[in-house]
Design a protein around this motif. Structure first.
Motif, PDB file in Angstrom:
ATOM      1  N   ALA A   1      -0.569   1.796   7.319  1.00 21.98           N
ATOM      2  CA  ALA A   1      -0.301   2.259   5.486  1.00 21.98           C
ATOM      3  C   ALA A   1      -1.929   2.487   5.529  1.00 21.98           C
ATOM      4  N   LEU A   2      -2.586   1.654   5.819  1.00 17.70           N
ATOM      5  CA  LEU A   2      -3.976   2.579   5.331  1.00 17.70           C
ATOM      6  C   LEU A   2      -4.250   3.073   5.502  1.00 17.70           C
TER       7      LEU A   2
ATOM      8  N   ILE B   1       0.851  -1.439   0.318  1.00 17.36           N
ATOM      9  CA  ILE B   1      -0.143  -0.144   0.062  1.00 17.36           C
ATOM     10  C   ILE B   1       0.527   1.637  -0.094  1.00 17.36           C
ATOM     11  N   LEU B   2       1.781   1.122   0.892  1.00 20.63           N
ATOM     12  CA  LEU B   2       3.023   2.343   0.935  1.00 20.63           C
ATOM     13  C   LEU B   2       3.961   2.540   0.116  1.00 20.63           C
ATOM     14  N   GLY B   3       3.749   1.375  -1.063  1.00 21.47           N
ATOM     15  CA  GLY B   3       4.799   1.171  -2.360  1.00 21.47           C
ATOM     16  C   GLY B   3       3.458   2.397  -3.190  1.00 21.47           C
TER      17      GLY B   3
ATOM     18  N   LEU C   1      -5.160   4.311  -6.659  1.00 23.15           N
ATOM     19  CA  LEU C   1      -6.445   3.936  -6.224  1.00 23.15           C
ATOM     20  C   LEU C   1      -6.631   3.666  -4.762  1.00 23.15           C
ATOM     21  N   ASP C   2      -7.379   4.324  -4.445  1.00 27.93           N
ATOM     22  CA  ASP C   2      -7.718   3.795  -2.196  1.00 27.93           C
ATOM     23  C   ASP C   2      -8.228   2.363  -1.981  1.00 27.93           C
ATOM     24  N   GLY C   3      -7.011   1.387  -1.618  1.00 25.75           N
ATOM     25  CA  GLY C   3      -7.893  -0.302  -1.356  1.00 25.75           C
ATOM     26  C   GLY C   3      -7.097  -0.930  -2.846  1.00 25.75           C
ATOM     27  N   GLN C   4      -6.426  -0.570  -3.662  1.00 22.98           N
ATOM     28  CA  GLN C   4      -5.458  -1.303  -5.076  1.00 22.98           C
ATOM     29  C   GLN C   4      -5.226  -2.131  -4.473  1.00 22.98           C
TER      30      GLN C   4
END
Length: 420
Positions: free
Chosen positions: A145-146, A90-92, A286-289
């Protein structure tokens, strides 16, 4: 006495549950699956299951899963369980998109790696320095991270052109390329729909068609990881930390240093997988990608028995099932039900040969249900198609869990000097 003298025997003596296939046996298994797949394609008429486009899409979807799995491999070979791969991915995705939007895609790739590594530093401090439970630390990294990326998006992407609090502005592409001549020839051969020949052409065509430079880099990291971990003194010392850190320390290995290095590299791989999602797989954040790909990467690593080659096969399997969502999924999944039913018949024969009667009967019942499902339906519901990657993940883990061997000290707390 050298490190190699003591540590090598441990690496060469897998536990009772270890699963090792020689290269010829593995190639025979792959060839058998290809032949069965070709037979199923001819019976069902679902030519898309081995098309060049299907395989190309599968490769693109397998790359972030494989990179997350490689991250888990590095960390767990040094004895640190990394459930936080999802958070590092997610951070990436976020750092890759943020830097890619401002300074170009390759800068975004570099920042994606850095973003994942930053999450890994937190995990290493918690688990290596303070001996926090590895699972607890990993879950905390995922949650952190989220929340962090959602917070940062509100004042970075929300006010940018074509951006929002849940989406970044478009990012420039890294570009794609085909191998001249070979790609078109394999695609033509695939479209003839010949038995086995066209299926092999589709598989190979997917590996040389519509490639991103980052895909080539990611694929090259698999043999590079094997060479570093199994053919260098650095890799031997790192693996000794995951097998017997007390013995490694007695031979002069700085266990803390190797664990830190392994976990940070692990986060860098996961961050690279995240950057691939936001820069190559799509051109926006995108959020939740990540959609659980960090966890699926862990499943691929476990399926591969903590080995790069097996991990790559697992990532390919999960990437292929994921690609069914994008290309004629309902028809193709219906055809694969028949393939699975046939494979289970072979599983029954194997279990009977091993004189495991009860598992054989259960497998036979499941196979019969799969045949009935295939014969009584024309296609499967779209909801099942969307769930296929996760169902396959659960099935693979449940079927392979009894034949695996993790590093002996994986997840165990370690303190310097505890062997004295």
């Amino acid at each position: 006495m050298s490190t190699a003298t003591v540590a090598k025997p441990q690496a060469q003596q897998p536990g009772k549950g270890s699963r090792r296939f020689s290269l010829p046996v593995l190639l025979l298994i792959i060839a058998g699956v290809l032949i069965l797949t070709s037979i199923v394609r001819l019976i069902t008429g679902a030519d898309g299951i081995t098309s060049t486009g299907q395989m190309s899409t599968a490769l693109r979807l397998a790359v972030p899963i494989g990179l997350a799995g490689l991250g888990g491999l590095w960390s767990e070979r040094a004895g640190v369980v990394n459930i936080g791969l999802e958070g590092m991915m997610i951070l990436g995705t976020w750092f890759g998109a943020w830097a890619g939007y401002q300074w170009g895609p390759w800068t975004g790739v570099a920042f994606g790696i850095i973003g994942g590594a930053l999450g890994a530093v937190l995990h290493a401090i918690a688990t290596v320095t303070f001996n926090v439970n590895h699972i607890v630390s990993g879950v905390a990294i995922n949650i952190l991270a989220l929340g962090t990326t959602r917070y940062l998006s509100k004042f970075t992407f929300e006010n940018a052109p074509q951006g929002s609090s849940k989406q970044s502005p478009p990012i420039d592409s890294l570009g794609t390329f085909d191998i001249p001549g070979l790609s078109s020839w394999l695609d033509t051969l695939n479209q003839k729909h010949w038995f086995l020949v066209s299926d092999i052409a589709g598989l190979l065509g997917g590996l040389v068609t519509d490639l991103s430079p980052l895909t080539v880099v990611a694929v090259a990291l698999v043999p590079a990881t094997w060479w570093v971990l199994w053919r260098t003194s650095f890799g031997l010392r790192l693996r000794s930390c995951g097998e017997n850190p007390v013995a490694a320390e007695s031979l002069g290995v700085n266990v803390y240093k190797y664990k830190y290095v392994a976990v940070i590299i692990s986060g860098g791989f996961a961050g690279l997988g995240g950057a691939f999602l936001s820069i190559v797989a799509s051109n926006v954040y995108l959020d939740g990608q990540t959609a659980g790909r960090g966890y699926i990467g862990l499943a691929a690593m476990i399926f591969g028995n903590w080995m790069p080659g097996g991990l790559a096969l697992g990532a390919g399997l999960f990437g292929y099932t994921d690609s069914l969502n994008l290309r004629g999924g309902a028809t193709n999944v219906h055809a694969l039900i028949l393939l699975l039913a046939i494979l289970l018949v072979f599983g029954v024969a194997y279990l009977l040969w091993k004189k495991r009667t009860v598992p054989a009967l259960i497998t036979a019942a499941v196979s019969a249900l799969m045949f009935v499902w295939y014969l009584t339906t024309d296609e499967v519901p779209q909801q099942f198609v969307s769930a296929t990657p996760y169902v396959v993940t659960l099935l693979v883990l449940s079927l392979s869990a009894q034949h695996l061997r993790m590093p002996k000290a994986d997840g165990l707390p370690y303190r310097k000097g505890q062997g004295k």
